[in-house]
Write a protein that holds these residues in place. Structure first.
Motif, PDB file in Angstrom:
ATOM      1  N   VAL A 285       0.857  -1.184   0.000  1.00  0.00           N
ATOM      2  CA  VAL A 285       0.000   0.000   0.000  1.00  0.00           C
ATOM      3  C   VAL A 285       0.893   1.234   0.000  1.00  0.00           C
ATOM      4  O   VAL A 285       1.689   1.432   0.915  1.00  0.00           O
ATOM      5  N   ARG A 286       0.774   2.027  -1.052  1.00  0.00           N
ATOM      6  CA  ARG A 286       1.578   3.249  -1.137  1.00  0.00           C
ATOM      7  C   ARG A 286       0.725   4.430  -0.671  1.00  0.00           C
ATOM      8  O   ARG A 286      -0.419   4.583  -1.084  1.00  0.00           O
ATOM      9  N   VAL A 287       1.298   5.244   0.194  1.00  0.00           N
ATOM     10  CA  VAL A 287       0.562   6.362   0.764  1.00  0.00           C
ATOM     11  C   VAL A 287       1.353   7.652   0.589  1.00  0.00           C
ATOM     12  O   VAL A 287       2.531   7.698   0.937  1.00  0.00           O
ATOM     13  N   THR A 288       0.711   8.664   0.029  1.00  0.00           N
ATOM     14  CA  THR A 288       1.330   9.988  -0.021  1.00  0.00           C
ATOM     15  C   THR A 288       0.912  10.738   1.233  1.00  0.00           C
ATOM     16  O   THR A 288      -0.272  10.940   1.481  1.00  0.00           O
ATOM     17  N   VAL A 289       1.917  11.107   2.030  1.00  0.00           N
ATOM     18  CA  VAL A 289       1.647  11.726   3.318  1.00  0.00           C
ATOM     19  C   VAL A 289       2.116  13.177   3.284  1.00  0.00           C
ATOM     20  O   VAL A 289       3.226  13.463   2.829  1.00  0.00           O
ATOM     21  N   ALA A 290       1.278  14.088   3.720  1.00  0.00           N
ATOM     22  CA  ALA A 290       1.678  15.488   3.817  1.00  0.00           C
ATOM     23  C   ALA A 290       2.409  15.688   5.129  1.00  0.00           C
ATOM     24  O   ALA A 290       1.978  15.187   6.163  1.00  0.00           O
ATOM     25  N   GLU A 291       3.501  16.411   5.080  1.00  0.00           N
ATOM     26  CA  GLU A 291       4.281  16.624   6.290  1.00  0.00           C
ATOM     27  C   GLU A 291       3.763  17.847   7.039  1.00  0.00           C
ATOM     28  O   GLU A 291       3.937  18.977   6.607  1.00  0.00           O
ATOM     29  N   TYR A 292       3.100  17.608   8.155  1.00  0.00           N
ATOM     30  CA  TYR A 292       2.556  18.719   8.932  1.00  0.00           C
ATOM     31  C   TYR A 292       3.634  19.336   9.805  1.00  0.00           C
ATOM     32  O   TYR A 292       3.692  20.528   9.987  1.00  0.00           O
TER      33      TYR A 292
END
Lengths: 409, 356
Positions: A28-35
């Motif tokens: 599962v590939r997830v694009t995560v925004a860096e908060y």
């Protein structure tokens, strides 16, 4: 060519082939925004825990700074190389839905799952009766004020109206600080103006669907900010300060009041622990109207994902009470999970209570295509007004015309 | 080719082909000493102190009867790089043409053919026109400024003095730092309340009140130009250093014997012999600066109210903020066309000057 050279070429070719092979089953590939600096470590911990509990599924992250997230998604989707899941700003969701890249999650969502959420935060991700995203982060805005400066200036309590705010700002100016921190640059410059506009009873969109910028209320709000700039009640150089710049001035104790998100509390705790501050409601207008900006970010599943069931398992895991609490408390967001909101951490937190008290007045970015363009038009108009390079009336009229042009499309 | 090219101090391909042509022409006529030779002689007579053409042409005279080579060979030799260029340049350009002439979704899916609508929308947009003019101003100021600064810097660094190595390293250092980082540091330095520049000026007693550098274009844009110049200097200086080291010292010695002042030496020797390098610096820098994104984006994002936008930042906003990929592609084609035309005209002019 010698045999060795041939075999090198062959190997190179094979490795290229290997790259072309689609992602492994179960990945599962997830694009995560860096908060913040805590985002990456949090998701790494999730990976460890989740993979241990679900053998056969591996998680792969692409952690991207917020500023370039939309650019990355645009190029990824154009090229068809997007991940299975991605965090997005909920205000972008309509584009994703209209372009048919977001997968509706209704078939996965059981009543028990839906019941975990606070409705206010789940509803922005629902479009045309389908749920396309889950609120991974939720936030609202409230007013921070510096208690020490208030005391010095002889102000007893935070201002309830914009008129009081102006008076208080004058008193704070008299003791040598900047009264009201006004943001005039980059993301959410438009939102900072909406706080004043909403208190005039004006909405971003009128009831007939046209832009609210052309209304008398919008003009009043712009004039209010402009008069405060001219009177020296704000920090100087408003158009050179983005949200972080104003927050820094607040942390340094140079600004009396500012409106921003809950995460400032976390930053103050770490960077300026001695600062005495309070959190209050956003001031109201003459009729008592007031508004805060509610924001959610959604995590969505892409329609072209090949591992939807695995991806859903991860979503299910992310939205358990324990996982939510870890993430929300680390980043300084508001709880989206009902059970989580009952935890002591939130109930006993005065700062967060001020934010949650404002939620009934929360407005979310309108769900219309072209919203980003209208926000840009509004920010540009505000900068012109703040700089004095255009009269408020003329600038707002021009902006309203432009925004209506976008809305008609 | 080798005997002809020997000693020609020009590192750039375009000029090589030019020399090659001349070289072939000279070889053809070498036996009879007809036109080519006569020209060179006259030119040599005319300018005793050595100008751009003569130094090279002296070498050309040495290039005697070289057997004529196949005219096809140069083309064959450039074929692989031409193919590579086709893949990395022409294909994306074709893609851009496709996107810019279609109605396109924000994720790049092409819809109906729309002709030149995207282009006409651009030229009707005052923000685009303003950005277009500003890009011209930005390019001229940064390239011109860097040029004016780099010539004396290169000349000083070319002199022999104690600590020259260190001085060269210091001048080159900004080159080693990423452009984005430089811009971020300057953004901090120019912060109105806590920036280094304001506190330095304050301590020196030059200002009594903080200047809000980035609050309006009147102060922000000149600062951005200055930073642009600063980061362009190392590259330009490197080119000029290469050029200066190819000028033989005896020319200066001879000139000094004849009583030429330093300024005369610069005007008659240094400048003319440096000219090909200046031309190259102008072309390359124009291309880089015209397309330079980080400085303006990091410091002001083209704001406030688009008043420091140049074409690249305007393009970025169009494409990735607002999602108008069609118009953004049109902008980038316009940029491509401007640079192409500029480079062609400039190279032509520079060549003609060489031939004249």
């Amino acid at each position: 060519m010698s045999l060795a050279k041939w075999s090198v070429g062959l190997l190179a070719g094979m490795s290229m082939l290997a790259l072309a092979v689609p992602a492994d089953a179960g990945e599962v590939r997830v694009t995560v925004a860096e908060y913040s600096a805590k985002t990456g470590p949090y998701f790494e911990a999730v990976k460890k825990e989740f993979e241990a509990a679900n053998p056969g599924i591996t998680i792969k992250y692409e952690v991207v700074p917020w500023d370039v997230l939309l650019q990355k998604l645009t190029t990824d989707i154009t090229a068809g190389t997007n991940a299975d899941l991605s965090i997005i700003g909920t205000r972008w969701l309509i584009d994703f839905v209209q372009q048919d890249v977001a997968e509706p999650l209704d078939s996965y969502i059981k009543p028990e799952f839906k019941d975990r959420f606070i409705d206010t935060f789940l509803s922005p991700s629902i479009m045309g009766g389908h749920t396309y995203g889950l609120p991974i982060a939720a936030s609202a805005r409230a007013m921070y004020y510096n208690k020490e400066l208030f005391e010095k200036a002889g102000i007893a309590k935070p201002p309830a109206t914009w008129t009081e705010l102006q008076e208080d700002a004058r008193k704070i100016k008299a003791v040598g600080a900047f009264g009201f921190g006004l943001q005039g640059k980059e993301i959410e410059t438009d939102v900072y103006y909406y706080y004043a506009m909403w208190s005039q009873g004006t909405e971003i969109l009128n009831k007939d669907g046209t832009s609210g910028l052309g209304t008398p209320g919008a003009l009043e709000a712009a004039k209010l900010y402009k008069s405060m700039i001219d009177e020296g009640l704000t920090e100087p150089g408003v158009t050179s300060n983005n949200r972080e710049d104003v927050q820094n001035l607040f942390k340094q104790g140079k600004v009396g009041m500012m409106i921003t998100a809950p995460f400032l509390s976390n930053q103050i705790k770490e960077e300026a622990p001695n600062l005495k501050y309070g959190v209050a409601a956003i001031p109201a207008g003459p009729t008592g109207a007031r508004g805060t900006y509610g924001v959610t970010d959604s995590i969505i599943m892409f329609k072209n994902s090949k591992n939807k069931d695995e991806a859903w398992k991860l979503l299910d895991f992310l939205f358990t009470k324990e996982q939510r609490a870890k993430f929300t408390q680390g980043e300084g967001f508001l709880p989206v999970n009902k059970e989580e909101a009952k935890m002591d951490y939130y109930v006993n937190n005065a700062d967060l209570a001020a934010f949650t008290a404002l939620l009934p007045d929360a407005r979310f970015a309108p769900v219309i295509p072209g919203w980003e363009e209208i926000a840009q038009i509004t920010s540009d108009a505000m900068q012109k007004i703040y700089l004095g390079s255009a009269e408020p009336e003329a600038a707002l009229k021009e902006a309203a015309d432009k925004a209506n042009g976008v809305l008609k499309k | 080719m080798p005997p002809c090219a020997r000693g020609a101090p020009h590192p750039v391909g375009a000029r090589h082909t030019f020399f090659l042509q001349k070289c072939v022409a000279v070889s053809e006529d070498a036996g009879r000493q007809v036109r080519g030779g006569a020209d060179i002689g006259e030119e040599f007579k005319g300018r005793v102190l050595g100008t751009n053409a003569t130094a090279t042409d002296v070498y050309l005279q040495h290039g005697t009867s070289q057997p004529m080579q196949s005219r096809l060979l140069p083309y064959l030799l450039t074929l692989p790089s031409l193919l590579l260029a086709a893949v990395v340049i022409f294909w994306p350009v074709w893609d851009l043409v496709q996107i810019s002439t279609h109605d396109v979704s924000r994720f790049g899916q092409l819809r109906d053919f729309s002709g030149l609508t995207n282009f006409s929308a651009l030229f009707a947009d005052p923000d685009f026109m303003a950005a277009l003019w500003r890009t011209g101003l930005w390019t001229v100021l940064v390239v011109g400024g860097a040029l004016l600064l780099s010539i004396p810097v290169a000349m000083i660094l070319n002199m022999d003095f104690y600590g020259r190595g260190l001085a060269r390293v210091i001048i080159m250092l900004p080159w080693a730092v990423s452009l984005t980082m430089t811009a971020v540091v300057w953004r901090w330095a120019l912060n109105g309340e806590s920036g280094m520049l304001n506190s330095a000026l304050m301590k020196l007693g030059l200002i009594s009140q903080n200047i809000q550098w980035l609050a309006s274009a009147e102060t922000a844009f000149p600062m951005q130009v200055l930073i642009g110049i600063l980061v362009t200097v190392p590259f330009t200086t490197t080119i000029f250093l290469g050029g200066l080291s190819s000028i033989p010292d005896d020319l200066y010695e001879a000139a000094a014997l004849e009583g030429a002042t330093l300024f005369q030496q610069f005007r008659e020797i240094t400048f003319p012999l440096l000219k090909p390098f200046i031309n190259i610096a102008i072309v390359l820098n124009t291309i880089y600066v015209f397309n330079s994104f980080p400085i303006i984006w990091v410091m002001t994002q083209g704001g406030p109210a688009n008043s420091t936008d140049i074409l690249v930042t305007h393009l970025y906003k169009l494409a990735f903020r607002i999602g108008k990929l069609g118009e953004a592609s049109a902008v980038s084609l316009v940029m491509f066309a401007i640079l192409l035309v500029f480079t062609m005209i400039y190279v032509r002019l520079a060549m003609r000057e060489q031939r004249a």
